[in-house]
Design an enzyme around this catalytic site. Structure first.
Site, short mmCIF file in Angstrom:
data_model
loop_
_atom_site.label_atom_id
_atom_site.label_comp_id
_atom_site.label_asym_id
_atom_site.label_seq_id
_atom_site.Cartn_x
_atom_site.Cartn_y
_atom_site.Cartn_z
N THR A 53 0.82 -1.21 0.00
CA THR A 53 0.00 0.00 0.00
C THR A 53 0.86 1.26 0.00
O THR A 53 1.99 1.24 0.51
CB THR A 53 -0.90 -0.01 1.25
OG1 THR A 53 -1.53 1.26 1.38
CG2 THR A 53 -0.11 -0.28 2.53
N ASP A 54 0.28 2.35 -0.50
CA ASP A 54 0.99 3.64 -0.42
C ASP A 54 1.06 4.15 1.01
O ASP A 54 1.84 5.07 1.31
CB ASP A 54 0.32 4.67 -1.35
CG ASP A 54 -1.15 4.94 -1.04
OD1 ASP A 54 -1.70 4.36 -0.09
OD2 ASP A 54 -1.76 5.76 -1.77
N GLU A 55 0.25 3.57 1.92
CA GLU A 55 0.22 4.09 3.30
C GLU A 55 1.54 3.89 4.02
O GLU A 55 1.79 4.53 5.04
CB GLU A 55 -0.90 3.41 4.11
CG GLU A 55 -2.26 3.66 3.52
CD GLU A 55 -3.41 3.53 4.51
OE1 GLU A 55 -3.15 3.44 5.73
OE2 GLU A 55 -4.55 3.54 4.06
N TYR A 90 -2.05 -0.55 10.99
CA TYR A 90 -2.19 -1.21 9.68
C TYR A 90 -0.97 -0.92 8.81
O TYR A 90 -0.33 -1.85 8.30
CB TYR A 90 -3.47 -0.75 8.97
CG TYR A 90 -3.47 -1.06 7.48
CD1 TYR A 90 -3.59 -2.38 7.04
CD2 TYR A 90 -3.31 -0.05 6.53
CE1 TYR A 90 -3.56 -2.67 5.67
CE2 TYR A 90 -3.28 -0.33 5.17
CZ TYR A 90 -3.41 -1.65 4.75
OH TYR A 90 -3.38 -1.94 3.41
N LYS A 148 2.01 -3.42 7.33
CA LYS A 148 2.30 -3.61 5.90
C LYS A 148 3.76 -3.23 5.63
O LYS A 148 4.44 -3.90 4.83
CB LYS A 148 1.37 -2.75 5.04
CG LYS A 148 -0.08 -3.17 5.05
CD LYS A 148 -0.34 -4.56 4.49
CE LYS A 148 -0.15 -4.64 2.99
NZ LYS A 148 -0.54 -5.98 2.46
#
Ligand code: NAD
Ligand code: DAU
Length: 363
Positions: free
Chosen positions: A129-131, A155, A159
């Site tokens: 994810t870009d997060e 989260y 990741k």
């Protein structure tokens, strides 16, 4: 002919990927491994001609057996706990699945492909994810593959940890890995806890649309079909050890996304009188605008302000470009939910969970 093991293939993006891959590569074998957690839905795979194995990615011996029995040469790893709000209230499952589960997958792949194997071509593709890159200010450049990791939620931290493990298994053991870090997906089969499906179903039932904080947080919206094409491009053209950012080219503040969604719903009700009969609780059925349901609620703790994707590497090296505009993609997504009421009703009223218990007893 490739032999794919797709983890999390009964979830939102995984199921879309399975349908995409089956259509584009019909001669390939696709095995899905999915634990059918709250967001996993076996019915997402109907008519996909795949074998669904209900099990946990943390079960290393099961994964090794599947890889040996089916001579798997490609792992596409989607399985994860995926919702930021849930990670704030209960981070443990995120560490268990996203970190320890991913590590277990890597150990299985190393064991079968490298320790027992003969170095045959293989690929472990990790969906991230870009997060993991953290939060941007309005004038910051978009995230590139070399942006420093700065995850802010349990989260995104889980990741990020999984991304580092994937990278380490390439550098230390020579596992042939690729990773894609993508932005916010939307489209068919998305579990109605994420912004777009949640707000759509609330519009249909007349429930409030809870906007966190000032609603000026910005996300880049990626239609799930474009994401699937990006993953396919990384599998076919990506180089082992490389990371690719995949975006939708549609960075928008949440309030704009919500207002667009409300106006699409209002326009569909205005065109089709049957919708008012099907959804009498909707403001649009009573001549009121859907955006009258908007309310402001307390902000998400640690809420990232802005994500934006620089996808120039994927464009140059994978020949990737999003095809969907946000407006067309949102319209198509809303129509999908209207045409598939039975799918989301069964989730909302619990009958889908009863079906899982009947069909996958003892999973
Ligand atoms: P989802 O929650 O819809 O699906 C996750 C799937 O994984 C479910 O089918 C679930 O049953 C399965 N799963 C969970 N734990 C498992 C376990 N221990 N063993 C086996 N299966 C398990 O999530 P999604 O939105 O489809 O996300 C898929 C992947 O894409 C995730 O890795 C997520 O981090 C990543 N991602 C999602 C988005 C997005 O916008 N949804 C954006 C970027 C990255
Ligand atoms: O950026 C990629 C990420 O996108 C993925 O890695 C995650 O798996 C996926 O869940 C998604 O995370 P977000 O937190 O951005 O998605 P979500 O749909 O939960 O929220 C989108 C934005 O809308 C975010 O700024 C929070 C806001 N929001 C969300 C909900 C559910 C609200 O204002 N109200 C809500 O009720």
């Amino acid at each position: 002919m490739a032999k794919l093991l797709v983890t999390g293939g009964a979830g939102f993006i995984g199921a879309n990927f399975v349908h995409h891959w089956r259509a584009a590569h019909p001669a390939d074998t696709v095995i899905v491994l999915d634990a059918l957690t709250y967001s996993g839905n076996a019915q997402n795979l109907e008519a996909s001609d795949t074998e669904l194995v209900v099990g946990d990615i943390g079960d290393q011996s099961l994964v090794e057996k599947l890889m040996r029995d089916h001579a798997i040469d490609t792992v596409v790893h989607f399985a994860a706990e995926s919702h930021v709000d849930r990670s704030i209230h209960g981070p443990d499952a995120f560490i268990e699945t996203n970190v320890i589960g991913t590590h277990s997958m890597l150990k299985a792949a190393k064991s079968v492909w490298l320790d027992e194997g003969d170095g045959q071509p293989h690929r472990f593709h990790h969906i991230s994810t870009d997060e993991v890159y953290g939060s941007l200010e309005l004038d910051d450049p978009a995230f590139s593959e070399t942006t420093q990791y700065a995850p802010n939620s349990p989260y995104s931290a889980s990741k990020a940890a999984s991304d580092h493990l994937v990278r380490a298994y390439h550098h230390t053991y020579g596992l042939e890995v690729t990773t894609t870090n993508c932005s916010n997906n939307y489209g068919p089969y998305q579990f109605p806890e994420k912004l777009i499906p949640l707000f759509l179903l609330n519009c249909l039932s007349g429930k409030p649309l809870p906007i966190y904080g000032d609603g000026q947080q910005r996300r880049d919206w990626l239609h799930v079909e474009d994401h699937c094409r990006g993953i396919e491009a990384a599998l076919l053209r990506g180089k082992p050890g490389e990371v690719y950012n995949i975006g939708g080219g549609a960075e928008k503040p949440n309030v704009e996304v919500i207002d667009t969604l409300c106006s699409v719903v209002d326009a569909l009700f205005a065109k089709d009188a049957a919708l008012a009969e099907r959804f009498p609780g909707a403001p649009a059925a009573q001549g009121k605008p859907s955006n009258s349901l908007k309310i402001t609620v307390t902000d998400r703790p640690g809420h990232d302000r802005r994500y934006a994707i620089d996808e120039s590497k994927a464009r140059a090296e994978l020949d990737y470009a999003a095809k969907w505009s946000f407006e067309d993609g949102l319209d198509a997504t809303i129509r999908w939910y209207l045409e598939n009421e039975a799918w989301w009703r069964a989730i909302m009223d619990g009958t889908y969970r009863q079906w899982v218990e009947r069909n996958y007893d003892g999973r």
